[in-house]
Write a protein that holds these residues in place. Structure first.
Motif, PDB file in Angstrom:
ATOM      1  N   ARG A 385       0.951  -1.251  -0.087  1.00 42.15           N
ATOM      2  CA  ARG A 385       0.003  -0.052   0.123  1.00 42.15           C
ATOM      3  C   ARG A 385       0.914   1.130  -0.064  1.00 42.15           C
ATOM      4  O   ARG A 385       1.497   1.497   0.950  1.00 42.15           O
ATOM      5  CB  ARG A 385      -0.875   0.136   1.285  1.00 42.15           C
ATOM      6  N   GLY A 386       0.834   2.011  -1.042  1.00 36.47           N
ATOM      7  CA  GLY A 386       1.484   3.329  -1.273  1.00 36.47           C
ATOM      8  C   GLY A 386       2.969   3.508  -0.756  1.00 36.47           C
ATOM      9  O   GLY A 386       3.476   4.156   0.094  1.00 36.47           O
ATOM     10  N   VAL A 387       3.688   2.312  -1.430  1.00 30.06           N
ATOM     11  CA  VAL A 387       5.202   2.303  -1.098  1.00 30.06           C
ATOM     12  C   VAL A 387       5.832   3.196  -1.667  1.00 30.06           C
ATOM     13  O   VAL A 387       5.845   3.356  -2.849  1.00 30.06           O
ATOM     14  CB  VAL A 387       5.714   0.853  -1.166  1.00 30.06           C
ATOM     15  N   ASP A 388       6.580   4.262  -1.133  1.00 29.56           N
ATOM     16  CA  ASP A 388       7.755   5.111  -1.762  1.00 29.56           C
ATOM     17  C   ASP A 388       8.845   4.891  -1.123  1.00 29.56           C
ATOM     18  O   ASP A 388       9.222   4.495  -0.123  1.00 29.56           O
ATOM     19  CB  ASP A 388       7.463   6.557  -1.204  1.00 29.56           C
ATOM     20  N   LEU A 389       9.908   4.335  -2.230  1.00 26.82           N
ATOM     21  CA  LEU A 389      11.022   4.234  -1.900  1.00 26.82           C
ATOM     22  C   LEU A 389      12.296   4.420  -2.920  1.00 26.82           C
ATOM     23  O   LEU A 389      11.920   4.419  -4.083  1.00 26.82           O
ATOM     24  CB  LEU A 389      11.488   2.518  -1.714  1.00 26.82           C
ATOM     25  N   SER A 390      13.450   5.038  -2.675  1.00 24.35           N
ATOM     26  CA  SER A 390      14.282   5.541  -3.661  1.00 24.35           C
ATOM     27  C   SER A 390      15.636   4.965  -3.439  1.00 24.35           C
ATOM     28  O   SER A 390      16.220   4.934  -2.238  1.00 24.35           O
ATOM     29  CB  SER A 390      14.723   7.200  -3.736  1.00 24.35           C
ATOM     30  N   VAL A 391      16.146   4.287  -4.574  1.00 28.14           N
ATOM     31  CA  VAL A 391      17.520   3.332  -4.086  1.00 28.14           C
ATOM     32  C   VAL A 391      18.482   4.000  -5.112  1.00 28.14           C
ATOM     33  O   VAL A 391      18.417   3.914  -6.357  1.00 28.14           O
ATOM     34  CB  VAL A 391      17.400   1.949  -4.504  1.00 28.14           C
ATOM     35  N   ARG A 392      19.520   4.651  -4.719  1.00 23.32           N
ATOM     36  CA  ARG A 392      20.395   5.444  -5.520  1.00 23.32           C
ATOM     37  C   ARG A 392      21.423   4.394  -6.058  1.00 23.32           C
ATOM     38  O   ARG A 392      21.616   3.323  -5.281  1.00 23.32           O
ATOM     39  CB  ARG A 392      21.089   6.647  -4.914  1.00 23.32           C
ATOM     40  N   ARG A 393      22.023   4.397  -7.096  1.00 24.40           N
ATOM     41  CA  ARG A 393      23.164   3.706  -7.510  1.00 24.40           C
ATOM     42  C   ARG A 393      24.193   3.490  -6.694  1.00 24.40           C
ATOM     43  O   ARG A 393      24.906   4.441  -5.989  1.00 24.40           O
ATOM     44  CB  ARG A 393      23.883   4.306  -8.822  1.00 24.40           C
TER      45      ARG A 393
END
Length: 605
Positions: A385-393
């Protein structure tokens, strides 16, 4: 379905049709020619014939041919005597029979590549379809059932449908030729025959109507039996550990008995085809004999006794094609039941598709983003439900949480094993749905909790999915994975077979081989799904060392139950009931005193 598989083999069908036509014509010709000859030979026909020129005006070619055939017969009898003429007529019959049977053999032989080709094509289509289907399909289907469809059902299609193709090509030709001769010989008798035949066809149809349903039931029972066997082979260790042999034997015996009962019903109904058709054929012959006799005994008979005998010979020749049709009417419904089951795979919808003009990508340059991602397997219950995730190199992101919180589902969405039902996943700002699937998955390497190996050599398992890998590269990958030493200690080194699903190796060894496979692939993105959770302390240390080497230069998303393995992650995300409820480094999350700290304290205890 069958049309698309038969279409490439039209040439074989045309060849079979031609040879069957020649066989039928030769068969009719041999009877047409020999009966008048015998009439003359035994003195039934006293007429004296003279040779007639082939271009005689006002006389049909058929009449010229018949006249000259009679003339040749009288010449033989006059020149060589009746006994020698009889021998020569016999040799003529042998020759025409040789040609007829040769054509029949050619018609059957030319169908062999068609039958084997169709079955091969169906199996290849099923396998190609299985390979292309999304993982969601296999969560709804049992492996044993899929194997049964590819073996038993395809075998039934071969025996029933393709086996009947020859009959469906040959018999119409025979029936048309024979009926043509019958009409020419006596239209009154043929009209009577045509009136009687549909009644017999209706009787045969009444018997065969239930066969398709019974065959479908039998094939389903066979699938159940295969599924039981597959579960037994996969769970043998648990069966023996819980002394459940008797329970499993009873389940298998019950399933096998159900299959036997269903097969008995099909076999009995199918076995009735021959005796019923034999009986109905005899009834037909008797009725025609009676009607023909009444015609001959009448004052103005349209047919004489020798012609009636010839008529009965040809009519009897029709019985076998009709029997073959009755067999086909039983066999084809059986095959159609199997086609329905095979079509469930061939017509399965592949929800993971590429756009018409996909974007090609060669590597991860900036970041992976999950934007407001939601997902449901069944369309009702939300797993994410509404997952926000940022994975940088170059970052390592860890996912933790209780079982069922959605960790594995979240990482399965990245290579599009499933598609998001809400939100989007981006790689370098591009939605993964617009990327070429092969390019997307080429970026990603997986090391799962269960190391999946194939029954092949160490070398082939490590190079799986990597083209043109050298032995030096394989050895280097194995060294990085701490696998080189135990591989070299095996009997044939890198050529040693690992057994079914790697059964000859320990859990730690299987995991290190799968890590070597990931190292050799050299992916930009690495997904670790509880890669060390099933290992002992020593194996975990060796595997963890290998994983740390593997993670150094890669963007990593790691799922972990053992928090000690992800302490050094750049960010740890805690999932609970499909949402990220906490995020931060190991120390930051401990200071929060929330869900992560409780997990950590429980593991410390």
């Amino acid at each position: 379905m069958m049309r698309q598989f038969v279409s490439p083999y039209k040439g074989y069908m045309i060849g079979s049709l031609v040879f069957n036509l020649l066989s039928a014509l030769l068969n009719v010709f041999s009877f047409v020619s020999i009966i008048p000859m015998l009439q003359m030979l035994f003195g039934i026909d006293k007429t004296r014939y003279a040779f007639m020129a082939w271009d005689t005006a006002g006389v049909s070619m058929k009449d010229i041919a018949v006249n000259n055939m009679y003339w040749y017969t009288t010449q033989l009898m006059d020149q060589y005597g009746a006994a020698t003429a009889l021998l020569l007529i016999g040799l003529f019959l042998v020759t025409t029979t040789l040609l007829k049977t040769g054509c029949y053999f050619a018609s059957v032989g030319i169908m062999v590549p068609l039958r084997t080709g169709i079955v091969r094509d169906i199996r290849m289509h099923i396998y190609h379809k299985i390979i292309s289907l999304p993982l969601s399909f296999f969560s709804d289907e049992r492996k044993g059932d899929i194997i049964a469809r590819m073996s038993g059902d395809v075998g039934e299609i071969e025996n029933s449908i393709t086996g009947s193709l020859e009959m469906l090509i040959k018999n119409p030709i025979l029936l048309i030729c024979y009926f043509g001769v019958l009409i020419y010989t006596s239209w009154q008798l043929t009209l009577f025959t045509i009136i009687v035949l549909p009644l017999m066809g209706w009787a045969m149809g009444r018997i065969g109507r239930k066969l398709k349903r019974q065959s479908l039931d039998a094939q389903n029972k066979w699938s159940e039996t295969m599924a039981q066997l597959d579960e037994t082979l996969g769970g043998m260790r648990i069966i023996k550990a819980f002394t459940a042999e008797k329970k499993m034997v009873k389940r298998f015996d019950d399933s096998t008995n159900d299959f036997r009962d269903a097969s008995n019903r099909v076999a009995i109904r199918q076995a009735s085809a021959h005796p019923v058709s034999e009986f109905l054929g005899t009834v037909l012959i008797v009725m025609v004999l009676w009607y023909g006799g009444t015609l001959i005994f009448s004052d103005h008979s349209p047919i004489d006794a020798p012609t009636f005998i010839f008529y009965m010979v040809i009519l009897y020749s029709i019985i076998q094609p009709l029997k073959d049709f009755s067999k086909a009417s039983y066999a084809i419904p059986k095959g159609m039941a199997s086609i329905e089951r095979v079509n469930k795979i061939l017509n399965a919808k592949n929800t993971i598709t590429e756009v018409e003009h996909p974007i090609h990508i060669s590597g991860l340059k900036d970041r992976i983003e999950f934007r407001n991602v939601s997902f449901s397997y069944n369309g009702t219950t939300q797993v994410l439900r509404g997952v926000d995730l940022s994975v940088r190199r170059g970052q390592t992101i860890a996912l933790v949480g209780q079982s069922g919180s959605g960790k594995s589902t979240l990482v399965d969405l990245l290579p599009r094993y499933h598609d998001v039902t809400g939100g989007e996943i981006l790689i370098d700002g591009v939605n993964v749905k617009t990327l070429a699937l092969s390019d997307l998955r080429q970026l990603i390497g997986n090391v799962n909790q269960e190391a999946i190996l194939f029954n092949d050599s160490f070398y082939n398992n490590i190079t799986f999915g990597v083209e043109n890998a050298t032995m030096e590269q394989v050895i280097e990958a194995a060294k990085v994975a701490n696998a080189h030493d135990f591989i070299m200690e095996s009997e044939d080194g890198y050529n040693t077979k690992v057994g079914d699903r790697g059964c000859r190796l320990s859990g730690g060894q299987r995991q290190r081989v799968s890590i070597a496979r990931a190292v050799l692939k050299n992916p930009d993105i690495l997904i670790l799904d509880e890669a060390t959770s099933a290992l002992d302390t020593e194996s975990e240390r060796l595997v963890q060392e290998a994983l740390e080497r593997l993670m150094k230069t890669r963007t990593t998303i790691a799922i972990a139950h053992r928090l000690s393995t992800i302490k050094n992650a750049d960010e740890i995300c805690v999932l609970y009931e499909g949402r990220i409820v906490e995020r931060g480094t190991h120390e930051q999350l401990l200071q929060l005193g929330g869900y992560y700290k409780r997990l950590n304290d429980m593991q410390q205890l």
